[in-house]
Design a protein around this motif. Structure first.
Motif, PDB file in Angstrom:
ATOM      1  N   ALA B  91       0.844  -1.210   0.000  1.00 33.97           N
ATOM      2  CA  ALA B  91       0.000   0.000   0.000  1.00 33.97           C
ATOM      3  C   ALA B  91       0.873   1.251   0.000  1.00 33.97           C
ATOM      4  CB  ALA B  91      -0.928  -0.019   1.219  1.00 33.97           C
ATOM      5  N   LEU B  92       1.953   1.226   0.756  1.00 31.82           N
ATOM      6  CA  LEU B  92       2.865   2.378   0.793  1.00 31.82           C
ATOM      7  C   LEU B  92       3.523   2.569  -0.582  1.00 31.82           C
ATOM      8  CD1 LEU B  92       4.510   4.595   2.153  1.00 31.82           C
ATOM      9  CD2 LEU B  92       6.007   2.823   3.120  1.00 31.82           C
ATOM     10  N   GLU B  93       3.922   1.473  -1.204  1.00 32.50           N
ATOM     11  CA  GLU B  93       4.536   1.558  -2.531  1.00 32.50           C
ATOM     12  C   GLU B  93       3.552   2.182  -3.531  1.00 32.50           C
ATOM     13  OE1 GLU B  93       5.508  -2.207  -4.275  1.00 32.50           O
ATOM     14  OE2 GLU B  93       6.581  -1.307  -5.946  1.00 32.50           O
ATOM     15  N   ASP B  94       2.301   1.749  -3.465  1.00 27.17           N
ATOM     16  CA  ASP B  94       1.270   2.314  -4.356  1.00 27.17           C
ATOM     17  C   ASP B  94       1.115   3.811  -4.121  1.00 27.17           C
ATOM     18  OD1 ASP B  94       0.717   0.063  -5.735  1.00 27.17           O
ATOM     19  OD2 ASP B  94      -1.106  -0.464  -4.626  1.00 27.17           O
ATOM     20  N   ALA B  95       1.106   4.208  -2.850  1.00 28.37           N
ATOM     21  CA  ALA B  95       0.939   5.636  -2.523  1.00 28.37           C
ATOM     22  C   ALA B  95       2.118   6.447  -3.059  1.00 28.37           C
ATOM     23  CB  ALA B  95       0.807   5.813  -1.014  1.00 28.37           C
ATOM     24  N   LEU B  96       3.316   5.882  -2.929  1.00 31.07           N
ATOM     25  CA  LEU B  96       4.514   6.594  -3.407  1.00 31.07           C
ATOM     26  C   LEU B  96       4.563   6.656  -4.934  1.00 31.07           C
ATOM     27  CD1 LEU B  96       7.038   5.059  -0.874  1.00 31.07           C
ATOM     28  CD2 LEU B  96       6.464   7.493  -1.054  1.00 31.07           C
ATOM     29  N   ALA B  97       3.930   5.670  -5.579  1.00 34.59           N
ATOM     30  CA  ALA B  97       3.934   5.644  -7.045  1.00 34.59           C
ATOM     31  C   ALA B  97       3.223   6.868  -7.628  1.00 34.59           C
ATOM     32  CB  ALA B  97       3.277   4.362  -7.544  1.00 34.59           C
ATOM     33  N   ALA B  98       2.414   7.524  -6.815  1.00 35.40           N
ATOM     34  CA  ALA B  98       1.755   8.751  -7.275  1.00 35.40           C
ATOM     35  C   ALA B  98       2.772   9.870  -7.455  1.00 35.40           C
ATOM     36  CB  ALA B  98       0.669   9.165  -6.287  1.00 35.40           C
ATOM     37  N   GLY B  99       3.974   9.691  -6.919  1.00 38.20           N
ATOM     38  CA  GLY B  99       5.049  10.651  -7.181  1.00 38.20           C
ATOM     39  C   GLY B  99       5.218  11.731  -6.148  1.00 38.20           C
ATOM     40  N   GLU B 100       4.488  11.603  -5.048  1.00 43.69           N
ATOM     41  CA  GLU B 100       4.569  12.659  -4.036  1.00 43.69           C
ATOM     42  C   GLU B 100       4.686  12.042  -2.643  1.00 43.69           C
ATOM     43  OE1 GLU B 100       1.949  16.546  -2.727  1.00 43.69           O
ATOM     44  OE2 GLU B 100       1.335  15.372  -4.453  1.00 43.69           O
ATOM     45  N   VAL B 101       5.559  12.619  -1.827  1.00 42.41           N
ATOM     46  CA  VAL B 101       5.679  12.171  -0.443  1.00 42.41           C
ATOM     47  C   VAL B 101       4.674  12.964   0.397  1.00 42.41           C
ATOM     48  CG1 VAL B 101       7.165  12.045   1.578  1.00 42.41           C
ATOM     49  CG2 VAL B 101       8.106  11.524  -0.673  1.00 42.41           C
ATOM     50  N   THR B 102       3.639  12.292   0.854  1.00 40.65           N
ATOM     51  CA  THR B 102       2.591  12.957   1.632  1.00 40.65           C
ATOM     52  C   THR B 102       2.737  12.600   3.118  1.00 40.65           C
ATOM     53  OG1 THR B 102       1.114  11.077   1.401  1.00 40.65           O
ATOM     54  CG2 THR B 102       0.998  12.767  -0.334  1.00 40.65           C
ATOM     55  N   ALA B 103       1.956  13.284   3.946  1.00 38.29           N
ATOM     56  CA  ALA B 103       1.952  12.968   5.377  1.00 38.29           C
ATOM     57  C   ALA B 103       1.475  11.534   5.585  1.00 38.29           C
ATOM     58  CB  ALA B 103       1.049  13.948   6.116  1.00 38.29           C
ATOM     59  N   ALA B 104       0.548  11.102   4.740  1.00 39.28           N
ATOM     60  CA  ALA B 104       0.044   9.723   4.855  1.00 39.28           C
ATOM     61  C   ALA B 104       1.161   8.718   4.547  1.00 39.28           C
ATOM     62  CB  ALA B 104      -1.130   9.519   3.902  1.00 39.28           C
ATOM     63  N   CYS B 105       2.011   9.053   3.580  1.00 41.38           N
ATOM     64  CA  CYS B 105       3.144   8.164   3.262  1.00 41.38           C
ATOM     65  C   CYS B 105       4.071   8.062   4.467  1.00 41.38           C
ATOM     66  CB  CYS B 105       3.943   8.697   2.065  1.00 41.38           C
ATOM     67  SG  CYS B 105       3.089   8.602   0.485  1.00 41.38           S
ATOM     68  N   ALA B 106       4.360   9.201   5.081  1.00 38.65           N
ATOM     69  CA  ALA B 106       5.261   9.209   6.240  1.00 38.65           C
ATOM     70  C   ALA B 106       4.666   8.391   7.388  1.00 38.65           C
ATOM     71  CB  ALA B 106       5.534  10.645   6.673  1.00 38.65           C
ATOM     72  N   ALA B 107       3.354   8.544   7.591  1.00 41.66           N
ATOM     73  CA  ALA B 107       2.695   7.786   8.662  1.00 41.66           C
ATOM     74  C   ALA B 107       2.731   6.294   8.354  1.00 41.66           C
ATOM     75  CB  ALA B 107       1.251   8.268   8.814  1.00 41.66           C
ATOM     76  N   SER B 108       2.499   5.950   7.096  1.00 39.30           N
ATOM     77  CA  SER B 108       2.520   4.545   6.673  1.00 39.30           C
ATOM     78  C   SER B 108       3.925   3.950   6.834  1.00 39.30           C
ATOM     79  CB  SER B 108       2.047   4.461   5.228  1.00 39.30           C
ATOM     80  OG  SER B 108       2.083   3.156   4.761  1.00 39.30           O
ATOM     81  N   MET B 109       4.927   4.766   6.513  1.00 36.56           N
ATOM     82  CA  MET B 109       6.322   4.318   6.666  1.00 36.56           C
ATOM     83  C   MET B 109       6.619   4.005   8.130  1.00 36.56           C
ATOM     84  SD  MET B 109       9.243   4.043   4.835  1.00 36.56           S
ATOM     85  CE  MET B 109       9.544   2.534   5.689  1.00 36.56           C
ATOM     86  N   ALA B 110       6.109   4.856   9.018  1.00 35.58           N
ATOM     87  CA  ALA B 110       6.340   4.640  10.456  1.00 35.58           C
ATOM     88  C   ALA B 110       5.693   3.342  10.922  1.00 35.58           C
ATOM     89  CB  ALA B 110       5.793   5.832  11.248  1.00 35.58           C
ATOM     90  N   VAL B 111       4.499   3.058  10.386  1.00 33.29           N
ATOM     91  CA  VAL B 111       3.804   1.808  10.745  1.00 33.29           C
ATOM     92  C   VAL B 111       4.619   0.599  10.273  1.00 33.29           C
ATOM     93  CG1 VAL B 111       1.753   0.404  10.256  1.00 33.29           C
ATOM     94  CG2 VAL B 111       1.499   2.841  10.777  1.00 33.29           C
ATOM     95  N   VAL B 112       5.112   0.685   9.026  1.00 29.41           N
ATOM     96  CA  VAL B 112       5.914  -0.413   8.466  1.00 29.41           C
ATOM     97  C   VAL B 112       7.190  -0.611   9.294  1.00 29.41           C
ATOM     98  CG1 VAL B 112       7.337  -1.087   6.466  1.00 29.41           C
ATOM     99  CG2 VAL B 112       5.005  -0.241   6.109  1.00 29.41           C
ATOM    100  N   ALA B 113       7.837   0.503   9.657  1.00 28.63           N
ATOM    101  CA  ALA B 113       9.087   0.403  10.419  1.00 28.63           C
ATOM    102  C   ALA B 113       8.852  -0.235  11.787  1.00 28.63           C
ATOM    103  CB  ALA B 113       9.712   1.790  10.573  1.00 28.63           C
ATOM    104  N   THR B 114       7.767   0.149  12.436  1.00 30.68           N
ATOM    105  CA  THR B 114       7.453  -0.412  13.758  1.00 30.68           C
ATOM    106  C   THR B 114       7.150  -1.908  13.649  1.00 30.68           C
ATOM    107  OG1 THR B 114       6.569   1.711  14.467  1.00 30.68           O
ATOM    108  CG2 THR B 114       5.900  -0.221  15.741  1.00 30.68           C
ATOM    109  N   ALA B 115       6.364  -2.247  12.631  1.00 32.03           N
ATOM    110  CA  ALA B 115       6.009  -3.668  12.448  1.00 32.03           C
ATOM    111  C   ALA B 115       7.248  -4.480  12.087  1.00 32.03           C
ATOM    112  CB  ALA B 115       4.945  -3.797  11.357  1.00 32.03           C
ATOM    113  N   TYR B 116       8.130  -3.899  11.282  1.00 29.54           N
ATOM    114  CA  TYR B 116       9.347  -4.630  10.922  1.00 29.54           C
ATOM    115  C   TYR B 116      10.226  -4.855  12.161  1.00 29.54           C
ATOM    116  CZ  TYR B 116      13.667  -6.334   9.232  1.00 29.54           C
ATOM    117  OH  TYR B 116      14.776  -7.132   9.091  1.00 29.54           O
TER     118      TYR B 116
END
Lengths: 126, 131
Positions: B91-116
């Motif tokens: 889902a994060l990859e799809d969001a980034l494919a839009a070409g823009e780093v949004t606040a939602a992308c940053a939040a999603s990245m944090a979720v992925v990092a915590t889960a990892y």
């Protein structure tokens, strides 16, 4: 059949090595870079290539274009594998002259048969 | 005669939170304990670099670079059977494919990092148990 797999993911290379270990009819070579694979293929062409689309350095479509531009290698069967699902990319992969597109993640137990099926079908969209 | 209770079934990481038991079993059928161990060791060796690359790219506002790093991480997660985390990365990859780093992308990245991080801890514990 001599199969060359090109994928930058070390886990998938390990999984595929295990998947093809018992396949007497398939001789597997794995490489982690499309650029290195082009050099290797020029010296020792395989019977079929399974290549990941999105890789650092050179992606699968660029690799395919380079292969098609070389008269000695242009007929080599290529199958893409990709974890991307956007229709535009999948369409481009199919129209590139590839034998098929395999979606990731796939069941490694199914892969030998999937490859055989794609080879029997011929080019997807010429 | 006394003796320790033993089992012929070797430990697997099936109980590690975040790993799909079906995927673990499939890997086990394909290559047994050596393949499971190799995949876990490869993930622990390579995934942190991909994760760090993705985080740096996000901080730099470079959606393309972040997308490629997340794509690599996602692929590894799928191969080791971390299916829920794989879906989050997808889902994060799809969001980034839009070409823009949004606040939602940053939040999603944090979720992925915590889960990892949790997955890494669980898998590290499993590997320790094998030694």
């Amino acid at each position: 059949m001599r199969l060359l797999v090109v994928d930058d993911d070390p886990l998938i290379r390990r999984v595929l090595a295990a998947a093809f270990e018992e396949q007497d009819q398939i001789q597997l070579t794995v490489m982690d870079s499309a650029r290195d694979a082009l050099t290797h293929i020029g010296e020792d062409p395989p019977d079929v290539i399974l290549i990941d689309q999105l890789m650092p350095g050179m992606d699968g479509l660029t690799f395919m274009a380079a292969l098609r531009a070389d008269p000695k290698l242009s007929d080599l069967p290529v199958i893409f594998c990709t974890g991307r699902t956007d229709p535009e990319l999948l369409n481009a992969l199919r129209k590139s002259g590839a034998r098929g597109v395999i979606s990731k993640p796939f069941d490694p137990f199914d892969l030998p048969d999937l490859i055989r099926q794609h080879l029997e079908r011929g080019p997807v969209d010429g | 005669m006394t003796g320790a209770v033993t089992t012929d079934r070797q430990p697997t990481p099936s109980s590690v939170p975040g790993l799909d038991p079906g995927s673990v079993e499939r890997t086990r059928r394909l290559g047994g304990e050596p393949l499971l161990r190799d995949l876990v060791e490869l993930l622990l060796a390579h995934a942190p670099d991909r994760l760090a690359s993705a985080q740096r790219a996000l901080e730099d506002g470079d959606a393309g670079r972040a997308e490629r790093a997340v794509h690599g991480l996602k692929s590894m997660l799928g191969n080791v059977g971390a299916l829920a985390l794989h879906a989050q990365a997808d889902a994060l990859e799809d969001a980034l494919a839009a070409g823009e780093v949004t606040a939602a992308c940053a939040a999603s990245m944090a979720v992925v990092a915590t889960a990892y991080a949790a997955l890494q801890e669980g898998l590290g514990g499993w590997l320790e148990g094998l030694r």
